[in-house]
Design an enzyme around this catalytic site. Structure first.
Site, PDB file in Angstrom:
ATOM      1  N   LYS A  23     -15.762  -4.571   7.749  1.00 25.77           N
ATOM      2  CA  LYS A  23     -16.815  -5.018   6.583  1.00 25.77           C
ATOM      3  C   LYS A  23     -17.421  -6.314   6.457  1.00 25.77           C
ATOM      4  O   LYS A  23     -18.254  -6.502   6.351  1.00 25.77           O
ATOM      5  CB  LYS A  23     -16.172  -4.491   5.078  1.00 25.77           C
ATOM      6  CG  LYS A  23     -15.777  -2.922   5.120  1.00 25.77           C
ATOM      7  CD  LYS A  23     -15.166  -2.583   3.826  1.00 25.77           C
ATOM      8  CE  LYS A  23     -13.924  -3.349   3.228  1.00 25.77           C
ATOM      9  NZ  LYS A  23     -12.824  -2.965   4.202  1.00 25.77           N
ATOM     10  N   ARG A  98     -13.616  -0.486  -5.256  1.00 24.84           N
ATOM     11  CA  ARG A  98     -12.631   0.173  -4.599  1.00 24.84           C
ATOM     12  C   ARG A  98     -11.857   1.245  -5.242  1.00 24.84           C
ATOM     13  O   ARG A  98     -11.061   1.963  -4.898  1.00 24.84           O
ATOM     14  CB  ARG A  98     -11.353  -1.045  -4.478  1.00 24.84           C
ATOM     15  CG  ARG A  98     -11.390  -1.651  -2.853  1.00 24.84           C
ATOM     16  CD  ARG A  98     -10.561  -2.762  -2.857  1.00 24.84           C
ATOM     17  NE  ARG A  98     -10.029  -3.021  -1.750  1.00 24.84           N
ATOM     18  CZ  ARG A  98     -10.155  -4.088  -0.895  1.00 24.84           C
ATOM     19  NH1 ARG A  98     -11.286  -4.733  -1.269  1.00 24.84           N
ATOM     20  NH2 ARG A  98      -9.694  -4.405   0.188  1.00 24.84           N
ATOM     21  N   ARG A 137      -6.537 -10.985  13.653  1.00 21.73           N
ATOM     22  CA  ARG A 137      -7.793 -11.792  13.118  1.00 21.73           C
ATOM     23  C   ARG A 137      -7.356 -12.923  12.661  1.00 21.73           C
ATOM     24  O   ARG A 137      -6.406 -13.167  11.823  1.00 21.73           O
ATOM     25  CB  ARG A 137      -8.673 -10.821  12.509  1.00 21.73           C
ATOM     26  CG  ARG A 137      -7.895 -10.601  11.088  1.00 21.73           C
ATOM     27  CD  ARG A 137      -8.817  -9.531  10.377  1.00 21.73           C
ATOM     28  NE  ARG A 137      -8.607  -9.262   8.968  1.00 21.73           N
ATOM     29  CZ  ARG A 137      -8.791  -8.329   8.126  1.00 21.73           C
ATOM     30  NH1 ARG A 137      -9.966  -7.728   8.379  1.00 21.73           N
ATOM     31  NH2 ARG A 137      -8.541  -8.216   6.930  1.00 21.73           N
ATOM     32  N   ARG A 171      -4.735 -14.836   7.265  1.00 21.43           N
ATOM     33  CA  ARG A 171      -4.621 -14.395   5.785  1.00 21.43           C
ATOM     34  C   ARG A 171      -3.002 -13.943   5.773  1.00 21.43           C
ATOM     35  O   ARG A 171      -2.687 -13.373   6.611  1.00 21.43           O
ATOM     36  CB  ARG A 171      -5.385 -13.104   5.475  1.00 21.43           C
ATOM     37  CG  ARG A 171      -7.052 -13.540   5.329  1.00 21.43           C
ATOM     38  CD  ARG A 171      -7.809 -12.261   4.935  1.00 21.43           C
ATOM     39  NE  ARG A 171      -7.477 -11.182   4.342  1.00 21.43           N
ATOM     40  CZ  ARG A 171      -8.062 -10.072   3.945  1.00 21.43           C
ATOM     41  NH1 ARG A 171      -9.404 -10.071   4.091  1.00 21.43           N
ATOM     42  NH2 ARG A 171      -7.448  -9.145   3.352  1.00 21.43           N
ATOM     43  N   ARG A 182      -1.994  -1.554   2.420  1.00 24.72           N
ATOM     44  CA  ARG A 182      -3.651  -1.679   1.928  1.00 24.72           C
ATOM     45  C   ARG A 182      -4.181  -0.473   2.413  1.00 24.72           C
ATOM     46  O   ARG A 182      -5.019   0.141   1.668  1.00 24.72           O
ATOM     47  CB  ARG A 182      -3.926  -2.795   2.489  1.00 24.72           C
ATOM     48  CG  ARG A 182      -3.604  -4.110   2.000  1.00 24.72           C
ATOM     49  CD  ARG A 182      -3.754  -5.612   2.924  1.00 24.72           C
ATOM     50  NE  ARG A 182      -4.944  -5.709   3.442  1.00 24.72           N
ATOM     51  CZ  ARG A 182      -5.554  -6.392   4.117  1.00 24.72           C
ATOM     52  NH1 ARG A 182      -4.531  -7.155   4.921  1.00 24.72           N
ATOM     53  NH2 ARG A 182      -6.661  -6.648   4.663  1.00 24.72           N
TER      54      ARG A 182
HETATM   55  P1  AMP Z   1     -10.045  -7.947   1.087  1.00 26.18           P
HETATM   56  O1  AMP Z   1     -10.531  -9.267   1.699  1.00 26.18           O
HETATM   57  O2  AMP Z   1     -11.275  -7.140   0.835  1.00 26.18           O
HETATM   58  O3  AMP Z   1      -9.144  -6.979   2.148  1.00 26.18           O
HETATM   59  O4  AMP Z   1      -9.135  -7.944   0.087  1.00 26.18           O
HETATM   60  C1  AMP Z   1      -7.804  -8.441  -0.073  1.00 26.18           C
HETATM   61  C2  AMP Z   1      -7.187  -7.864  -1.209  1.00 26.18           C
HETATM   62  O5  AMP Z   1      -7.685  -8.421  -2.355  1.00 26.18           O
HETATM   63  C3  AMP Z   1      -6.953  -6.528  -1.450  1.00 26.18           C
HETATM   64  O6  AMP Z   1      -5.796  -6.200  -0.726  1.00 26.18           O
HETATM   65  C4  AMP Z   1      -6.648  -6.425  -2.877  1.00 26.18           C
HETATM   66  O7  AMP Z   1      -5.260  -6.920  -3.127  1.00 26.18           O
HETATM   67  C5  AMP Z   1      -7.570  -7.440  -3.415  1.00 26.18           C
HETATM   68  N1  AMP Z   1      -8.918  -6.811  -3.676  1.00 26.18           N
HETATM   69  C6  AMP Z   1     -10.261  -7.120  -3.215  1.00 26.18           C
HETATM   70  N2  AMP Z   1     -11.145  -6.406  -3.585  1.00 26.18           N
HETATM   71  C7  AMP Z   1     -10.621  -5.798  -4.607  1.00 26.18           C
HETATM   72  C8  AMP Z   1     -11.027  -4.693  -5.376  1.00 26.18           C
HETATM   73  N3  AMP Z   1     -12.506  -4.384  -5.388  1.00 26.18           N
HETATM   74  N4  AMP Z   1     -10.222  -4.167  -6.206  1.00 26.18           N
HETATM   75  C9  AMP Z   1      -8.923  -4.482  -6.430  1.00 26.18           C
HETATM   76  N5  AMP Z   1      -8.405  -5.217  -5.661  1.00 26.18           N
HETATM   77  C10 AMP Z   1      -9.314  -6.001  -4.648  1.00 26.18           C
END
Ligand code: AMP
Length: 228
Positions: A23, A98, A137, A171, A182
């Site tokens: 994404k 989400r 990554r 990360r 996740r």
């Molecule tokens: P991402 O970078 O999109 O993989 O997000 C990393 C982490 O941020 C996720 O595993 C969640 O803990 C938190 N996170 C990001 N976006 C959301 C969302 N829309 N709702 C809830 N938690 C989020």
């Protein structure tokens, strides 16, 4: 009509898909190609954690465990970001919504701005590959360009192709254990959104297992379609 010209509505696109589906990579490419703005709640939350804001302090432990941060925090962060003037160009939402309450909140936020969702694009992947994709990554600490040990190494090892920065970061939540959590959160709370957007006639499904450029070509066709 009252004689004034109709507002030109900027596109609103959502990228759906499990962690590692690509994404972020694809959103950044769409940003460059179509002048849209990538809105990644993950990036916004990581920035809040780094700045030590109240929201960031609350989010940190949840993010480290691979769970989802509370709807209230995430919706508030997204609402603030949507208020920035650059988003008038059109946005690609990456990692938001989400949960169903987030999807409903998004509709309300967009309605206040006379906007609606043009397309929710589900990146369909083979999940057995996700741990490999995610654990390889990393990104440039200066400009954020994303790389991968196997699929997208920088041309010169350790040097960013885009800004020539030499500090690369991984990360904290890209470990195999956290990736499993996740993925579980994705299945329990986010996967139902595919049906949610299908029911609204906004869903597009695309295979996302090819090369980065194969997937980008499929996405470009959808984005061009939303522009009439
Ligand atoms: P991402 O970078 O999109 O993989 O997000 C990393 C982490 O941020 C996720 O595993 C969640 O803990 C938190 N996170 C990001 N976006 C959301 C969302 N829309 N709702 C809830 N938690 C989020």
């Amino acid at each position: 009509m009252d004689g004034s010209s109709a507002p030109v509505t900027a596109p609103v696109l959502i990228l759906l898909g499990p962690p590692g589906a690509g994404k972020g990579t694809q959103a950044r490419m769409l940003e460059d190609k179509f002048g849209l703005v990538q809105l990644s709640t993950g990036d916004l939350l990581r920035a809040a954690v780094k700045q030590g804001t109240e929201a960031g302090q609350k989010a940190r432990a949840v993010m480290d465990s691979g769970g989802l941060v509370s709807d209230d925090i995430v919706i508030s962060i997204l609402r603030d970001r949507l208020g920035d003037p650059d988003t008038a160009r059109g946005v690609i939402l990456d990692g938001f919504p989400r949960t169903t309450p987030q999807a409903e909140a998004l509709e309300r936020l967009l309605a206040e701005r006379d906007q609606k969702i043009d397309a929710a694009i589900s990146l369909e992947v083979d999940e057995s590959e996700m741990v490999t994709r995610i654990s390889g990554r990393f990104s440039c600490a200066d400009c954020g360009e994303g790389y991968h040990d196997t699929f997208k190494a920088p041309q010169v090892e350790g040097v960013c192709d885009v800004c020539a920065g030499t500090k690369m970061t991984r990360r904290a939540d890209d470990t195999p254990e956290t990736v499993s959590s996740r993925l579980a959160a994705y299945h329990a709370q986010t996967a139902p959104l595919v049906r949610y957007y299908d029911a609204r006639g906004a869903l597009h499904r695309i295979p996302a297992m090819g090369t980065i450029s194969d997937v980008a070509t499929r996405l470009d066709a959808i984005v061009k379609g939303t522009r009439g």
